[in-house]
Write a protein that holds these residues in place. Structure first.
Motif, PDB file in Angstrom:
ATOM      1  N   ALA A 159       0.837  -1.209   0.000  1.00  0.00           N
ATOM      2  CA  ALA A 159       0.000   0.000   0.000  1.00  0.00           C
ATOM      3  C   ALA A 159       0.872   1.259   0.000  1.00  0.00           C
ATOM      4  CB  ALA A 159      -0.915  -0.011   1.219  1.00  0.00           C
ATOM      5  N   LEU A 160       1.961   1.235   0.776  1.00  0.00           N
ATOM      6  CA  LEU A 160       2.859   2.395   0.799  1.00  0.00           C
ATOM      7  C   LEU A 160       3.511   2.621  -0.564  1.00  0.00           C
ATOM      8  CD1 LEU A 160       4.623   1.954   4.273  1.00  0.00           C
ATOM      9  CD2 LEU A 160       2.930   3.686   3.631  1.00  0.00           C
ATOM     10  N   LEU A 164       1.015   4.249  -2.828  1.00  0.00           N
ATOM     11  CA  LEU A 164       0.883   5.667  -2.505  1.00  0.00           C
ATOM     12  C   LEU A 164       2.104   6.454  -2.978  1.00  0.00           C
ATOM     13  CD1 LEU A 164      -0.613   5.704   1.122  1.00  0.00           C
ATOM     14  CD2 LEU A 164      -1.622   6.678  -0.945  1.00  0.00           C
ATOM     15  N   THR A 168       9.631   4.137  -0.990  1.00  0.00           N
ATOM     16  CA  THR A 168       8.609   3.079  -0.962  1.00  0.00           C
ATOM     17  C   THR A 168       8.611   2.259  -2.254  1.00  0.00           C
ATOM     18  OG1 THR A 168       6.997   4.714  -1.749  1.00  0.00           O
ATOM     19  CG2 THR A 168       7.089   4.323   0.616  1.00  0.00           C
ATOM     20  N   SER A 200       2.116   7.014  -6.732  1.00  0.00           N
ATOM     21  CA  SER A 200       0.990   7.760  -7.306  1.00  0.00           C
ATOM     22  C   SER A 200       0.923   9.209  -6.825  1.00  0.00           C
ATOM     23  CB  SER A 200      -0.331   7.054  -6.972  1.00  0.00           C
ATOM     24  OG  SER A 200      -0.479   6.913  -5.572  1.00  0.00           O
ATOM     25  N   LEU A 201       1.534   9.516  -5.672  1.00  0.00           N
ATOM     26  CA  LEU A 201       1.447  10.871  -5.151  1.00  0.00           C
ATOM     27  C   LEU A 201       2.501  11.761  -5.794  1.00  0.00           C
ATOM     28  CD1 LEU A 201       0.934  10.454  -1.286  1.00  0.00           C
ATOM     29  CD2 LEU A 201      -0.736  11.150  -2.998  1.00  0.00           C
TER      30      LEU A 201
END
Length: 309
Positions: free
Chosen positions: A137-138, A141, A189, A144-145
Motif C-alpha cells: 500500500a505504501l 501511494l 517506498t 501515485s502521489l
C-alpha cells in the motif's frame, strides 16, 4: 582499471559536447527575447533602440555560428559566461548554491535509502503477512502521489496545523526535514518493493538452497548472499536518483524556498537567461556522469563478476 577510467572520461567529454550543442540550439529556437525580458524586469522603457543596444551588449546580434563557436570554447575552458541578470559569472553562481543542493540531496537520499532498506527487508522476511500488505500500500501511494502534493500536505500538517517544523528557508536541521521527506519518501517506498522482489527471487536460487543444505545460518545466508545480490540494482537506481536530486529538485526547492540550484535555474528560465540555463545543463550533465562513474565503481566492488565484463 585504466580502461575503465579512460572509457568513462571519454564518455564525459562526449556528453558535455553533445549536451552543450543541443542546449545551445534549442534555446535559440525557443520563443522569448532575453533583451525584452531584461528591459521589462528592470523597469526600463522598451524601445527598438533600447532592444538593439541590449542585444548587442549580450552578444545576441552576432551570427549563430560565431555564438556557437564562442560558447563551445567557453565550455571547455571552464568559462561559462556571465548571467544576463546578475552580471555574475555563471560557474561561481552555481558553485555558490551547490552546498545547499548537496545538503538537500544527501538528506533526501538518506530518507530514501532508510525507507528502502527498512520496508524492503522487513516485507521480504515477512512476505504475505500484514507487513507485506502495508508495504504494498505504501509503494502504491509513493508511486501515485506527486512530490508537490506531498510537500504541500507536509507543510499543512507539520507547519500550519501543529507548528512542529518550519515550512521554508534554510538554517537549522528542522528546515531540512520536510523537503528531505518530500524528496525521499515516494522513491523509498517504490525501491522497497523492488528490493523485496529481488530478495524473494534470490532466496529461490540454487546457491542459496545449497548453502542451507550445508548448514549455514539464516543470518549468514541473508547478509552475505541474498542481500548482497539483491541490493545491486537498488545501488544503480539510487545513484540515478541522487544525480537527479543534485541536478536541482526544482519543484521541491521552489515549494520550500530552498536556496539551491533548482530555484536559481527556475528564475533563469523565466527570464531567458541563456548563460545560466546552458551552464546549469552542463553542470547537471557532469554531475550525472560522475555519479554514474561512482555507482559503476561501487557495483564492481559489490559484485566482482562485473570486472570480467
Amino acid at each position: 582499471m585504466i580502461h575503465f577510467w579512460a572509457r568513462h572520461i571519454a564518455q564525459l567529454l562526449f556528453v558535455i559536447a553533445f549536451v552543450s550543442s543541443l542546449t545551445f540550439f534549442l534555446l535559440r529556437l525557443s520563443p522569448g527575447d532575453p533583451a525584452y525580458l531584461l528591459l521589462t524586469t528592470t523597469g526600463v522603457p522598451v524601445s527598438e533602440d533600447a532592444l538593439e543596444h541590449v542585444r548587442k551588449e549580450l552578444g545576441l546580434t552576432d551570427s549563430l555560428g560565431s555564438q556557437y563557436v564562442q560558447w563551445m570554447t567557453d565550455v571547455f575552458t571552464w568559462q561559462w559566461g556571465t548571467s544576463y541578470v546578475s552580471r555574475e559569472p555563471v560557474l561561481e553562481e552555481l558553485l555558490k548554491r551547490l552546498p545547499a543542493t548537496i545538503e538537500l540531496a544527501a538528506a533526501g537520499l538518506l530518507v530514501m535509502m532508510s525507507v528502502t532498506l527498512v520496508v524492503g527487508i522487513s516485507t521480504a522476511i515477512y512476505a504475505r503477512g500484514w507487513l507485506d500488505r502495508l508495504g504494498r500500500a505504501l509503494a502504491l501511494l509513493g508511486s501515485s502521489l506527486p512530490s508537490f502534493w506531498l510537500g504541500f500536505l507536509l507543510i499543512y500538517v507539520c507547519s500550519v496545523q501543529y507548528g512542529w517544523l518550519p515550512s521554508m528557508g534554510r538554517g537549522t536541521w528542522k528546515h531540512l526535514v520536510l523537503p528531505a521527506l518530500t524528496l525521499g519518501l515516494g522513491l523509498g517506498t517504490v525501491y522497497a518493493r523492488l528490493l523485496r522482489s529481488n530478495m524473494l527471487a534470490m532466496m529461490k536460487q540454487r546457491f542459496v538452497i545449497a548453502s542451507k543444505a550445508r548448514g549455514f545460518s539464516n543470518s549468514r545466508i541473508f547478509l552475505s548472499q541474498v542481500f548482497r545480490h539483491a541490493i545491486l540494482p537498488i545501488v544503480n537506481m539510487a545513484g540515478t536518483s541522487f544525480a537527479f536530486m543534485l541536478g536541482g529538485s526544482v519543484i521541491v526547492e521552489s515549494i520550500f524556498s530552498w536556496p539551491g540550484i533548482g530555484q536559481y535555474v527556475m528564475k533563469a528560465i523565466s527570464l531567458r537567461d541563456y548563460p545560466v540555463i546552458q551552464g546549469y545543463v552542463i553542470f547537471a550533465s557532469i554531475l550525472f556522469v560522475i555519479i554514474h562513474l561512482v555507482v559503476d565503481f561501487i557495483s564492481v566492488l559489490v559484485d566482482p563478476r562485473l570486472r570480467v565484463r
